[in-house]
Design a protein around this motif. Structure first.
Motif, PDB file in Angstrom:
ATOM      1  N   HIS A  81       0.800  -1.235   0.000  1.00  0.00           N
ATOM      2  CA  HIS A  81       0.000   0.000   0.000  1.00  0.00           C
ATOM      3  C   HIS A  81       0.833   1.285   0.000  1.00  0.00           C
ATOM      4  O   HIS A  81       0.385   2.297  -0.509  1.00  0.00           O
ATOM      5  CB  HIS A  81      -0.952   0.007   1.199  1.00  0.00           C
ATOM      6  N   ASP A  82       2.057   1.213   0.557  1.00  0.00           N
ATOM      7  CA  ASP A  82       2.865   2.442   0.617  1.00  0.00           C
ATOM      8  C   ASP A  82       3.971   2.454  -0.443  1.00  0.00           C
ATOM      9  O   ASP A  82       4.941   3.204  -0.317  1.00  0.00           O
ATOM     10  CB  ASP A  82       3.465   2.620   2.018  1.00  0.00           C
ATOM     11  N   MET A  83       3.829   1.631  -1.465  1.00  0.00           N
ATOM     12  CA  MET A  83       4.846   1.597  -2.524  1.00  0.00           C
ATOM     13  C   MET A  83       4.166   1.805  -3.878  1.00  0.00           C
ATOM     14  O   MET A  83       3.034   1.362  -4.068  1.00  0.00           O
ATOM     15  CB  MET A  83       5.559   0.238  -2.529  1.00  0.00           C
ATOM     16  N   PRO A  84       4.872   2.449  -4.810  1.00  0.00           N
ATOM     17  CA  PRO A  84       4.273   2.596  -6.142  1.00  0.00           C
ATOM     18  C   PRO A  84       4.290   1.262  -6.887  1.00  0.00           C
ATOM     19  O   PRO A  84       5.048   0.355  -6.531  1.00  0.00           O
ATOM     20  CB  PRO A  84       5.200   3.610  -6.829  1.00  0.00           C
ATOM     21  N   ASP A  85       3.456   1.142  -7.913  1.00  0.00           N
ATOM     22  CA  ASP A  85       3.495  -0.063  -8.753  1.00  0.00           C
ATOM     23  C   ASP A  85       4.848  -0.133  -9.450  1.00  0.00           C
ATOM     24  O   ASP A  85       5.416   0.894  -9.793  1.00  0.00           O
ATOM     25  CB  ASP A  85       2.386  -0.003  -9.823  1.00  0.00           C
ATOM     26  N   PRO A  86       5.349  -1.342  -9.694  1.00  0.00           N
ATOM     27  CA  PRO A  86       6.654  -1.433 -10.366  1.00  0.00           C
ATOM     28  C   PRO A  86       6.562  -0.985 -11.829  1.00  0.00           C
ATOM     29  O   PRO A  86       5.577  -1.285 -12.513  1.00  0.00           O
ATOM     30  CB  PRO A  86       7.004  -2.924 -10.286  1.00  0.00           C
ATOM     31  N   ASP A  87       7.570  -0.265 -12.284  1.00  0.00           N
ATOM     32  CA  ASP A  87       7.666   0.109 -13.704  1.00  0.00           C
ATOM     33  C   ASP A  87       8.275  -1.038 -14.491  1.00  0.00           C
ATOM     34  O   ASP A  87       7.932  -1.260 -15.641  1.00  0.00           O
ATOM     35  CB  ASP A  87       8.561   1.349 -13.860  1.00  0.00           C
ATOM     36  N   LEU A  88       9.205  -1.722 -13.845  1.00  0.00           N
ATOM     37  CA  LEU A  88       9.957  -2.772 -14.518  1.00  0.00           C
ATOM     38  C   LEU A  88      10.013  -4.016 -13.625  1.00  0.00           C
ATOM     39  O   LEU A  88      10.315  -3.908 -12.438  1.00  0.00           O
ATOM     40  CB  LEU A  88      11.384  -2.251 -14.778  1.00  0.00           C
ATOM     41  N   VAL A  89       9.706  -5.151 -14.205  1.00  0.00           N
ATOM     42  CA  VAL A  89       9.880  -6.423 -13.498  1.00  0.00           C
ATOM     43  C   VAL A  89      10.889  -7.235 -14.293  1.00  0.00           C
ATOM     44  O   VAL A  89      10.702  -7.457 -15.487  1.00  0.00           O
ATOM     45  CB  VAL A  89       8.553  -7.214 -13.393  1.00  0.00           C
ATOM     46  N   MET A  90      11.985  -7.597 -13.636  1.00  0.00           N
ATOM     47  CA  MET A  90      12.950  -8.433 -14.346  1.00  0.00           C
ATOM     48  C   MET A  90      13.086  -9.789 -13.675  1.00  0.00           C
ATOM     49  O   MET A  90      12.951  -9.912 -12.460  1.00  0.00           O
ATOM     50  CB  MET A  90      14.313  -7.746 -14.482  1.00  0.00           C
ATOM     51  N   ARG A  91      13.316 -10.797 -14.525  1.00  0.00           N
ATOM     52  CA  ARG A  91      13.529 -12.139 -14.002  1.00  0.00           C
ATOM     53  C   ARG A  91      14.736 -12.737 -14.724  1.00  0.00           C
ATOM     54  O   ARG A  91      14.870 -12.572 -15.934  1.00  0.00           O
ATOM     55  CB  ARG A  91      12.299 -13.013 -14.253  1.00  0.00           C
ATOM     56  N   THR A  92      15.562 -13.419 -13.960  1.00  0.00           N
ATOM     57  CA  THR A  92      16.754 -14.036 -14.549  1.00  0.00           C
ATOM     58  C   THR A  92      16.504 -15.508 -14.859  1.00  0.00           C
ATOM     59  O   THR A  92      15.446 -16.046 -14.550  1.00  0.00           O
ATOM     60  CB  THR A  92      17.949 -13.915 -13.576  1.00  0.00           C
TER      61      THR A  92
END
Ligand code: IPE
Ligand code: MG
Length: 224
Positions: free
Chosen positions: A160-171
């Motif tokens: 709730h206190d964080m913005p939505d992620p702009d980038l999701v990376m997975r290795t």
């Protein structure tokens, strides 16, 4: 962060060593995030499905997390990192959980980077938790069903206190979200890297950022 097991298997060394090297990669990643001016970095360290692994592997991973919390925490604090835990850390036991909560509390006012650790985290469980919380408020008579909208729903999530992620990376070359921030990633750019997590370094971080920059984000609208 994926590929610790494959990294170890490829070298014929114990999985635990893959996780230890993965810990070094975490440090490189946090450093790179700060250098790139990232405000929020969420690391999927342990999923709610990872409890299916052997007791030995779980205790190796828990021990490793405890080691970092005890020996690297001060440095993070001094660098201005604010720690946030999402997921169900209680499942790791009261004493480790207390240490985590204390670290969150101590770094509450740091502003350089918010480092969120997803521990025993599962996005579906989180979403169900939000629904449950709002349902309780309806039952208590303090909320009307028609008042439930996307913003209210999001405010009952653990993020709730964080913005939505702009980038999701997975290795590690897998192209899946595996129950990570499903609600929050509705418009995230997804970047899948072939590198195994223990080999992840500053150049991989830069590569993911570069790919992100090249994307055109429209959020459902028309480009100019
Ligand atoms: C790390 O990679 C992810 C963690 C749960 C820490 P994995 O352990 O999933 O590695 P692979 O998928 O077996 O290669
Ligand atoms: Mg894996």
């Amino acid at each position: 962060m994926d590929g610790n097991g494959r990294w170890a298997r490829a070298r014929g060394v114990p999985i635990a060593q893959g996780h230890r090297e993965g810990g070094e990669a975490v440090q490189r990643c946090v450093r790179a995030a700060m250098e790139h001016g990232v405000d929020y970095l969420t690391l999927y360290a342990f999923s709610s499905e990872n409890w299916r692994r052997s007791g030995e592997e779980i205790s190796d991973l828990t021990g490793l997390m405890q080691f970092y919390l005890r020996h690297r925490f001060r440095e993070l604090d001094e660098q201005g990192v604010r720690l946030r835990i999402i997921g169900d850390p209680e499942r790791f036991g009261v004493s480790f959980c207390r240490e985590l909560r204390r670290a969150e509390e101590k770094t509450r006012h740091n502003t350089r980077l918010t480092l969120a650790l997803a521990l025993s985290y599962g996005s579906r469980a989180e979403i169900a938790g939000s629904a449950r919380q709002l349902a309780e408020r309806v039952r208590a008579g303090t909320l009307e069903p028609h008042e439930i909208d996307e913003a209210l729903f999001a405010s009952a999530l653990q993020t709730h206190d964080m913005p939505d992620p702009d980038l999701v990376m997975r290795t590690s070359g897998e192209s899946r979200l595996s129950n990570f921030l499903l609600w929050q990633s509705a418009y995230a750019e997804l970047v899948f890297l072939d590198v195994l997590w223990p080999d992840f370094g500053e150049k991989d971080f830069a590569e993911a950022m570069m790919r992100y920059m090249r994307r055109q984000r429209r959020f459902g609208g028309r480009p100019e």
